[in-house]
Design a protein around this motif. Structure first.
Motif, PDB file in Angstrom:
ATOM      1  N   VAL A 156      23.944 -27.254  39.359  1.00 40.31           N
ATOM      2  CA  VAL A 156      24.584 -27.211  40.697  1.00 40.31           C
ATOM      3  C   VAL A 156      25.885 -27.251  40.559  1.00 40.31           C
ATOM      4  O   VAL A 156      26.384 -28.139  39.840  1.00 40.31           O
ATOM      5  CB  VAL A 156      24.055 -28.163  41.812  1.00 40.31           C
ATOM      6  CG1 VAL A 156      24.727 -28.239  43.055  1.00 40.31           C
ATOM      7  CG2 VAL A 156      22.413 -28.099  42.091  1.00 40.31           C
ATOM      8  N   ILE A 157      26.845 -26.490  40.968  1.00 41.47           N
ATOM      9  CA  ILE A 157      28.270 -26.606  40.916  1.00 41.47           C
ATOM     10  C   ILE A 157      28.721 -27.062  42.268  1.00 41.47           C
ATOM     11  O   ILE A 157      28.468 -26.393  43.400  1.00 41.47           O
ATOM     12  CB  ILE A 157      28.865 -25.140  40.538  1.00 41.47           C
ATOM     13  CG1 ILE A 157      28.310 -24.437  39.236  1.00 41.47           C
ATOM     14  CG2 ILE A 157      30.385 -25.400  40.498  1.00 41.47           C
ATOM     15  CD1 ILE A 157      28.815 -25.205  38.157  1.00 41.47           C
ATOM     16  N   VAL A 158      29.579 -28.235  42.195  1.00 38.43           N
ATOM     17  CA  VAL A 158      29.872 -28.686  43.564  1.00 38.43           C
ATOM     18  C   VAL A 158      31.592 -28.037  43.643  1.00 38.43           C
ATOM     19  O   VAL A 158      32.417 -28.487  42.921  1.00 38.43           O
ATOM     20  CB  VAL A 158      29.972 -30.088  43.527  1.00 38.43           C
ATOM     21  CG1 VAL A 158      30.600 -30.753  44.952  1.00 38.43           C
ATOM     22  CG2 VAL A 158      28.790 -30.728  43.302  1.00 38.43           C
ATOM     23  N   GLY A 159      31.591 -27.366  44.717  1.00 35.79           N
ATOM     24  CA  GLY A 159      32.898 -26.952  45.102  1.00 35.79           C
ATOM     25  C   GLY A 159      32.972 -25.378  45.138  1.00 35.79           C
ATOM     26  O   GLY A 159      32.733 -24.656  43.938  1.00 35.79           O
ATOM     27  N   GLY A 160      32.878 -24.580  46.010  1.00 34.44           N
ATOM     28  CA  GLY A 160      32.878 -23.184  46.362  1.00 34.44           C
ATOM     29  C   GLY A 160      34.396 -22.497  46.304  1.00 34.44           C
ATOM     30  O   GLY A 160      34.712 -21.841  47.309  1.00 34.44           O
ATOM     31  N   GLY A 161      35.223 -22.917  45.448  1.00 37.89           N
ATOM     32  CA  GLY A 161      36.272 -22.240  45.469  1.00 37.89           C
ATOM     33  C   GLY A 161      36.274 -20.994  43.976  1.00 37.89           C
ATOM     34  O   GLY A 161      35.035 -20.829  43.850  1.00 37.89           O
ATOM     35  N   ILE A 162      37.637 -20.622  43.789  1.00 38.78           N
ATOM     36  CA  ILE A 162      37.523 -19.698  42.711  1.00 38.78           C
ATOM     37  C   ILE A 162      36.671 -20.293  41.448  1.00 38.78           C
ATOM     38  O   ILE A 162      36.041 -19.670  40.885  1.00 38.78           O
ATOM     39  CB  ILE A 162      39.146 -19.313  42.417  1.00 38.78           C
ATOM     40  CG1 ILE A 162      39.556 -18.654  43.544  1.00 38.78           C
ATOM     41  CG2 ILE A 162      38.770 -18.352  41.205  1.00 38.78           C
ATOM     42  CD1 ILE A 162      41.010 -18.494  43.221  1.00 38.78           C
ATOM     43  N   HIS A 163      37.150 -21.541  41.137  1.00 37.33           N
ATOM     44  CA  HIS A 163      36.665 -22.053  39.749  1.00 37.33           C
ATOM     45  C   HIS A 163      35.061 -22.125  40.026  1.00 37.33           C
ATOM     46  O   HIS A 163      34.498 -21.794  39.027  1.00 37.33           O
ATOM     47  CB  HIS A 163      37.391 -23.526  39.768  1.00 37.33           C
ATOM     48  CG  HIS A 163      38.656 -23.359  39.040  1.00 37.33           C
ATOM     49  ND1 HIS A 163      39.258 -24.019  38.238  1.00 37.33           N
ATOM     50  CD2 HIS A 163      39.684 -22.823  39.747  1.00 37.33           C
ATOM     51  CE1 HIS A 163      40.397 -23.764  37.926  1.00 37.33           C
ATOM     52  NE2 HIS A 163      40.879 -23.068  38.910  1.00 37.33           N
ATOM     53  N   GLY A 164      34.610 -22.857  41.069  1.00 41.10           N
ATOM     54  CA  GLY A 164      33.134 -23.041  41.129  1.00 41.10           C
ATOM     55  C   GLY A 164      32.523 -21.816  41.079  1.00 41.10           C
ATOM     56  O   GLY A 164      31.409 -21.629  40.626  1.00 41.10           O
ATOM     57  N   LEU A 165      32.898 -20.685  41.938  1.00 40.34           N
ATOM     58  CA  LEU A 165      32.217 -19.336  42.062  1.00 40.34           C
ATOM     59  C   LEU A 165      32.164 -18.542  40.509  1.00 40.34           C
ATOM     60  O   LEU A 165      31.317 -17.795  40.138  1.00 40.34           O
ATOM     61  CB  LEU A 165      32.707 -18.716  42.873  1.00 40.34           C
ATOM     62  CG  LEU A 165      32.372 -19.251  44.462  1.00 40.34           C
ATOM     63  CD1 LEU A 165      33.487 -18.571  45.440  1.00 40.34           C
ATOM     64  CD2 LEU A 165      30.909 -19.039  44.866  1.00 40.34           C
ATOM     65  N   ALA A 166      33.325 -18.849  40.091  1.00 42.03           N
ATOM     66  CA  ALA A 166      33.540 -18.041  38.693  1.00 42.03           C
ATOM     67  C   ALA A 166      32.596 -18.812  37.737  1.00 42.03           C
ATOM     68  O   ALA A 166      32.169 -18.198  36.834  1.00 42.03           O
ATOM     69  CB  ALA A 166      35.109 -18.320  38.236  1.00 42.03           C
ATOM     70  N   THR A 167      32.723 -20.135  37.762  1.00 46.00           N
ATOM     71  CA  THR A 167      31.522 -20.581  36.751  1.00 46.00           C
ATOM     72  C   THR A 167      30.249 -20.299  37.107  1.00 46.00           C
ATOM     73  O   THR A 167      29.313 -19.970  36.151  1.00 46.00           O
ATOM     74  CB  THR A 167      31.741 -22.263  37.147  1.00 46.00           C
ATOM     75  OG1 THR A 167      33.033 -22.856  36.994  1.00 46.00           O
ATOM     76  CG2 THR A 167      31.145 -23.023  36.150  1.00 46.00           C
ATOM     77  N   ALA A 168      29.871 -20.261  38.313  1.00 47.94           N
ATOM     78  CA  ALA A 168      28.454 -19.720  38.410  1.00 47.94           C
ATOM     79  C   ALA A 168      28.228 -18.345  37.915  1.00 47.94           C
ATOM     80  O   ALA A 168      27.293 -17.813  37.413  1.00 47.94           O
ATOM     81  CB  ALA A 168      28.091 -19.735  39.899  1.00 47.94           C
TER      82      ALA A 168
END
Lengths: 422, 92
Positions: free
Chosen positions: A36-48
């Motif tokens: 689970v990635i907490v944070g739906g910004g560029i970083h979080g979405l790119a990580t996913a």
């Protein structure tokens, strides 16, 4: 999902635009995820996205307390560059720039990356020497850099204030031609769409309110939409990282939250086809023109620590003064909007992508001013860290314990004071 | 604009001041273990809410002040001189 292609654009043009699907699904949270990635910004979405693409992990969720890209992803001046000096940063940002160069194709989404060139104005012979040193170092890492003399600069950008009687006369510029700007929302949407297509669950309006721990491990996240249990957790929450850190019961971080403003004017006809940076004698200013025509610019932090996402007026004046000192032609242009983001300012101005005291918790934070351009690379290396449980060599020193080891990755040499790393 | 009630000069705009940072930090003794110095120099509570912080009235009386301010609403709860002797003289 319908791919964006010339054929589909023509087909749907004839079909009253009825052939397009939803860009990403509005998911209900499942009970259990691998990551689970907490944070739906560029970083979080790119990580996913890179977790699925590079590492084949399937069961992933991105939880976001508001809407996608509503934090700092939507509150910046969209500048992308890799003119960094310190080892680690140099390679990291150059990798990011290379990812940016192919991002629209990679995501099948036009992120409107425009490599218009990044022009840092220089105002003294010693500044030119220092820039030459920095730029030679960049070239050793395979990046591009050059120094422009006054003659060339005047040809390229004729309407800057070249008055020799100016307080700081312009003497040249340090230029990175591959640098430029991108469309901030498109980057967020592009990563969201591509991650969703690979099976990532994107859950908006889902705020983490508590963290369930079992000794040295996180077993689940309590959210506003119920308990989500997870094998691994990644924090990618920019200015709110400390709040999550406290929920996990982990004490203090080498981070302070400050706010940074950005501004846009009314739309103008094409005026400026480069990113221009003006930083001398206390001034700090960067400007570009958006595709819509608005002049997009920013300056210093708001001077004091804050979690409020609204800017103060002394900085508006400060930035307006900078604008008219290098581009006097903007004197009568009206400001349309200004906004402010909560920046996670670190103690040395560099980021953290690292393991934490908890076994299955990973941290991506401390982005200071530089989070937008770093997005793709941050996702790349953060995904690599989460999947393999060890940092890549490039981010080996970007951990929370570097200060303990006597390492500061301080581009400006400003010392351990977060507000100075602008 | 935040307005700060300087105990020496009266109420002034925050643009007259320089922000000093976390005012609750107690620097350890010079011979304290390195861990204590690491915490004092590099680690921050980063409070969301009421925090104690220092401000320097650089374009006024040049005195250091301790201010209690909310980091979300920016509302100031109290202002006092940073130096203990001035606190005694001013009785604030």
């Amino acid at each position: 999902m319908t791919r964006f292609s010339a054929w589909n654009v023509i087909k749907n043009g004839l079909n009253n635009q009825k052939g397009w699907d939803r860009q990403w699904q509005d998911c209900e949270p499942k009970d259990q995820y691998d990551v689970v990635i907490v944070g739906g910004g560029i970083h979080g979405l790119a990580t996913a996205y890179y977790l699925t693409k590079n590492h084949g992990i399937k069961n992933i969720a991105v939880v976001e307390k508001g809407w996608l890209g509503g934090g700092n992803a939507g509150r910046n001046t969209t500048i992308v560059r890799s003119n960094y000096f310190q080892p680690g940063n140099r390679q990291f940002y150059e990798h990011s720039l290379k990812l940016w160069e192919n991002l629209s194709h990679e995501l099948n989404y036009n992120v409107m990356f425009s490599q218009r060139g990044h022009v840092s104005l220089l105002h003294s012979p010693s500044a030119i020497d220092a820039a030459a040193r920095g730029y030679n170092t960049m070239r050793l890492t395979g990046s591009d850099a050059e120094i422009w003399g006054l003659k060339k600069l005047k040809q390229k950008i004729p309407h800057l204030n070249y008055n020799v009687n100016a307080r700081f006369p312009i003497m040249g510029a340090a230029v990175q031609k591959r640098a430029g700007t991108a469309r901030h929302d498109a980057v967020v949407w592009g990563f969201a769409r591509a991650a969703d297509q690979r099976g990532v669950n994107i859950i908006q309006n889902c705020e983490v309110v508590g963290i369930k721990r079992d000794k040295g491990k996180i077993i689940g996240l309590e959210t506003s939409r119920g308990l989500i249990s997870c094998k691994k957790v990644g924090f990618s929450a920019a200015g709110n990282t400390t709040l999550l850190w406290n929920m996990a019961g982990l004490g203090e971080l080498p981070i302070e939250s400050h706010k940074l403003q950005a501004f846009v004017t009314e739309p103008l006809k094409p005026l400026l086809d480069h990113v221009v940076v003006f930083g001398v004698g206390g001034a700090h200013f960067y400007i570009s023109q958006s595709d819509k025509g608005g002049m997009v610019f920013g300056g210093d932090l708001d001077s004091y620590k804050s979690y409020a996402q609204r800017g103060n007026l002394p900085i508006v004046q400060d930035v307006a003064e900078c604008a008219t000192s290098i581009l006097p032609c903007l004197g009568r242009v009206r400001l349309l909007r200004h906004w402010s983001g909560t920046c996670d300012m670190s103690m040395d101005g560099s980021h953290f992508i690292c393991k934490t005291p908890l076994k299955n918790l990973y941290l991506n934070a401390g982005w200071n001013y530089g989070g937008f351009k770093a997005g793709p690379s941050a996702g790349w290396y953060f995904a690599d860290l989460i999947a393999n449980d060890r940092p890549d060599g490039v981010i080996a020193n970007h951990d929370l314990k570097r200060f303990e080891r006597g390492i500061n990755i301080d581009e400006r040499g400003a010392g351990p004071d977060p507000k100075l790393h602008g | 604009m935040i307005r700060i009630q300087c105990p020496f000069c009266g109420e002034r705009d925050h643009s007259e001041f320089t922000y000093g940072g976390d005012g609750s930090i107690k620097y350890p003794a010079l011979n304290a273990p390195i861990k204590d110095w690491l915490a004092a120099v590099f680690h921050r509570k980063n409070i969301r809410g009421l925090q104690l912080e220092s401000w320097h009235h650089i374009n006024g009386c040049r005195m250091w002040l301790l201010v209690e301010r909310d980091t979300v609403t920016h509302k100031i709860e109290s202002v006092r001189a940073a130096h203990i002797d001035f606190q005694k003289i001013l009785k604030v």
